[in-house]
Design a protein around this motif. Sequence first.
Motif, PDB file in Angstrom:
ATOM      1  N   HIS A 170      37.367  22.006  12.699  1.00 21.39           N
ATOM      2  CA  HIS A 170      38.135  23.264  12.617  1.00 21.39           C
ATOM      3  C   HIS A 170      38.250  23.902  13.798  1.00 21.39           C
ATOM      4  N   GLN A 171      39.340  24.383  14.187  1.00 16.94           N
ATOM      5  CA  GLN A 171      39.750  24.871  15.809  1.00 16.94           C
ATOM      6  C   GLN A 171      40.463  26.185  15.604  1.00 16.94           C
ATOM      7  N   PHE A 172      39.961  26.993  16.446  1.00 18.55           N
ATOM      8  CA  PHE A 172      40.118  28.255  16.534  1.00 18.55           C
ATOM      9  C   PHE A 172      40.790  28.856  17.851  1.00 18.55           C
ATOM     10  N   ARG A 173      41.588  30.026  17.716  1.00 13.86           N
ATOM     11  CA  ARG A 173      41.969  30.433  19.076  1.00 13.86           C
ATOM     12  C   ARG A 173      42.376  32.103  18.956  1.00 13.86           C
ATOM     13  N   ASP A 174      42.629  32.535  19.977  1.00 12.39           N
ATOM     14  CA  ASP A 174      43.132  34.203  19.907  1.00 12.39           C
ATOM     15  C   ASP A 174      44.403  34.181  20.433  1.00 12.39           C
ATOM     16  N   HIS A 175      45.516  34.678  19.652  1.00 11.99           N
ATOM     17  CA  HIS A 175      46.817  34.836  20.166  1.00 11.99           C
ATOM     18  C   HIS A 175      47.576  36.110  19.849  1.00 11.99           C
ATOM     19  N   ASP A 176      47.722  36.786  21.015  1.00 15.41           N
ATOM     20  CA  ASP A 176      48.495  38.031  20.783  1.00 15.41           C
ATOM     21  C   ASP A 176      47.640  38.855  19.791  1.00 15.41           C
ATOM     22  N   GLY A 177      46.231  39.102  19.987  1.00 11.70           N
ATOM     23  CA  GLY A 177      45.339  39.701  19.130  1.00 11.70           C
ATOM     24  C   GLY A 177      45.266  39.601  17.634  1.00 11.70           C
ATOM     25  N   VAL A 178      45.431  38.074  17.552  1.00 13.25           N
ATOM     26  CA  VAL A 178      45.318  37.457  16.227  1.00 13.25           C
ATOM     27  C   VAL A 178      44.437  36.275  16.245  1.00 13.25           C
ATOM     28  N   LEU A 179      43.513  36.327  15.309  1.00 12.81           N
ATOM     29  CA  LEU A 179      42.657  34.967  15.304  1.00 12.81           C
ATOM     30  C   LEU A 179      43.479  34.030  14.555  1.00 12.81           C
ATOM     31  N   GLU A 180      43.720  32.711  15.037  1.00 11.05           N
ATOM     32  CA  GLU A 180      44.518  31.683  14.311  1.00 11.05           C
ATOM     33  C   GLU A 180      43.313  30.570  14.208  1.00 11.05           C
ATOM     34  N   ALA A 181      43.272  30.038  12.839  1.00 10.22           N
ATOM     35  CA  ALA A 181      42.366  29.036  12.703  1.00 10.22           C
ATOM     36  C   ALA A 181      43.195  27.713  11.974  1.00 10.22           C
ATOM     37  N   LEU A 182      43.057  26.516  12.589  1.00 10.33           N
ATOM     38  CA  LEU A 182      43.659  25.332  12.327  1.00 10.33           C
ATOM     39  C   LEU A 182      42.489  24.675  11.604  1.00 10.33           C
ATOM     40  N   LEU A 183      42.434  24.536  10.372  1.00 12.49           N
ATOM     41  CA  LEU A 183      41.256  23.745   9.615  1.00 12.49           C
ATOM     42  C   LEU A 183      41.523  22.667   8.856  1.00 12.49           C
ATOM     43  N   THR A 184      40.724  21.534   9.401  1.00 10.15           N
ATOM     44  CA  THR A 184      41.273  19.992   8.915  1.00 10.15           C
ATOM     45  C   THR A 184      40.123  19.541   8.382  1.00 10.15           C
ATOM     46  N   VAL A 185      40.370  18.992   7.163  1.00  9.50           N
ATOM     47  CA  VAL A 185      39.316  18.058   6.593  1.00  9.50           C
ATOM     48  C   VAL A 185      39.914  16.654   6.639  1.00  9.50           C
ATOM     49  N   GLU A 186      39.164  15.638   7.125  1.00  6.74           N
ATOM     50  CA  GLU A 186      39.529  14.125   6.829  1.00  6.74           C
ATOM     51  C   GLU A 186      38.700  13.378   5.943  1.00  6.74           C
ATOM     52  N   PHE A 187      39.655  12.707   5.212  1.00  3.96           N
ATOM     53  CA  PHE A 187      39.259  11.752   4.113  1.00  3.96           C
ATOM     54  C   PHE A 187      39.603  10.267   4.357  1.00  3.96           C
ATOM     55  N   PRO A 188      38.733   9.404   3.616  1.00  8.51           N
ATOM     56  CA  PRO A 188      39.493   8.045   3.664  1.00  8.51           C
ATOM     57  C   PRO A 188      40.977   8.080   2.939  1.00  8.51           C
ATOM     58  N   ARG A 189      42.054   6.998   3.463  1.00  9.76           N
ATOM     59  CA  ARG A 189      43.108   7.124   3.165  1.00  9.76           C
ATOM     60  C   ARG A 189      43.609   6.971   1.860  1.00  9.76           C
ATOM     61  N   ALA A 190      42.542   6.300   0.925  1.00 12.23           N
ATOM     62  CA  ALA A 190      42.877   5.932  -0.349  1.00 12.23           C
ATOM     63  C   ALA A 190      42.472   7.096  -1.379  1.00 12.23           C
ATOM     64  N   VAL A 191      42.119   8.271  -0.858  1.00 14.17           N
ATOM     65  CA  VAL A 191      41.852   9.387  -1.744  1.00 14.17           C
ATOM     66  C   VAL A 191      43.268   9.728  -2.237  1.00 14.17           C
ATOM     67  N   PRO A 192      43.301  10.111  -3.377  1.00 14.01           N
ATOM     68  CA  PRO A 192      44.686  10.488  -4.048  1.00 14.01           C
ATOM     69  C   PRO A 192      45.203  11.593  -3.399  1.00 14.01           C
ATOM     70  N   GLY A 193      46.506  11.581  -3.220  1.00 13.37           N
ATOM     71  CA  GLY A 193      47.220  12.615  -2.476  1.00 13.37           C
ATOM     72  C   GLY A 193      46.928  13.974  -3.170  1.00 13.37           C
TER      73      GLY A 193
END
Length: 266
Positions: A214-237
Amino acid sequence: MTPGDVAEVRTFIDDEPVSRASVDGWERRRVRAVLTKLGTRLGRRAVDELLDGRSVDELRGADLDDQRAALSDMKARLGHAGTYALIRNDLKVSEAMTRMALTVSRGRRTYAVARLQAPDRSAQQFAAWFTELTTLDREAEMMQACPDHYLLRGLVDGRQEVVETTGGAPTASRFIVDYNRTDDLTVPVDPGYPVQVAGQALLDDGTCIGGVRHQFRDHDGVLEALLTVEFPRAVPGWMVRQHQWHLAVEFGNWIRAGALPVRNHG
């Protein structure tokens, strides 16, 4: 602080904006699903005890804030031992399926991603608050963020135990997140997001089944969160896509609860 005390959180899934009503609608559906599971497995008398006289039907018709609080309190009353007993068969099935997915995937991964934006919030402050949920074992705040959380707690060794329904999976799963280990993560570090919360998801024998970055930054007064969970590729889409909504719900609620407004001084 209540969710209404903070500015609106904007949500993006597959880089497309989604409305607060859509995110809340997904959460309400999961509340109903969890209430149905608890009611079926525990029985009326146990549910009446845990809900302090309220009925499941009454709670289904309550507003979302009331549902969050009541469901979290219900799980707290059930306790850790009761939770393990309630979903013991789920955990056996989900671990077997996870190990099978790992074998089939052969090290390849797939990702659930959601982005959130919150005006007048600080990335550093929120990441510190979020980290304290585990280090200080603030279990109630971890639990209440999503109806699919069955048990979230900080362990004495600094890791986090997670028992939850991943996306819309039919069974709950259990794993440990070690925020001091990132070697096996395949989600790249985005240099545009200087604040990072990352860790590997492990089974009890140390097998790495994925992880979070989970990655975060401040941009023009806004908290921006880039949230990522990784799974084994075979997990159903479809499970991965549903987990994007899970991320949107839990982090949206956490940001509303824990991201204090940035004040200008002087």
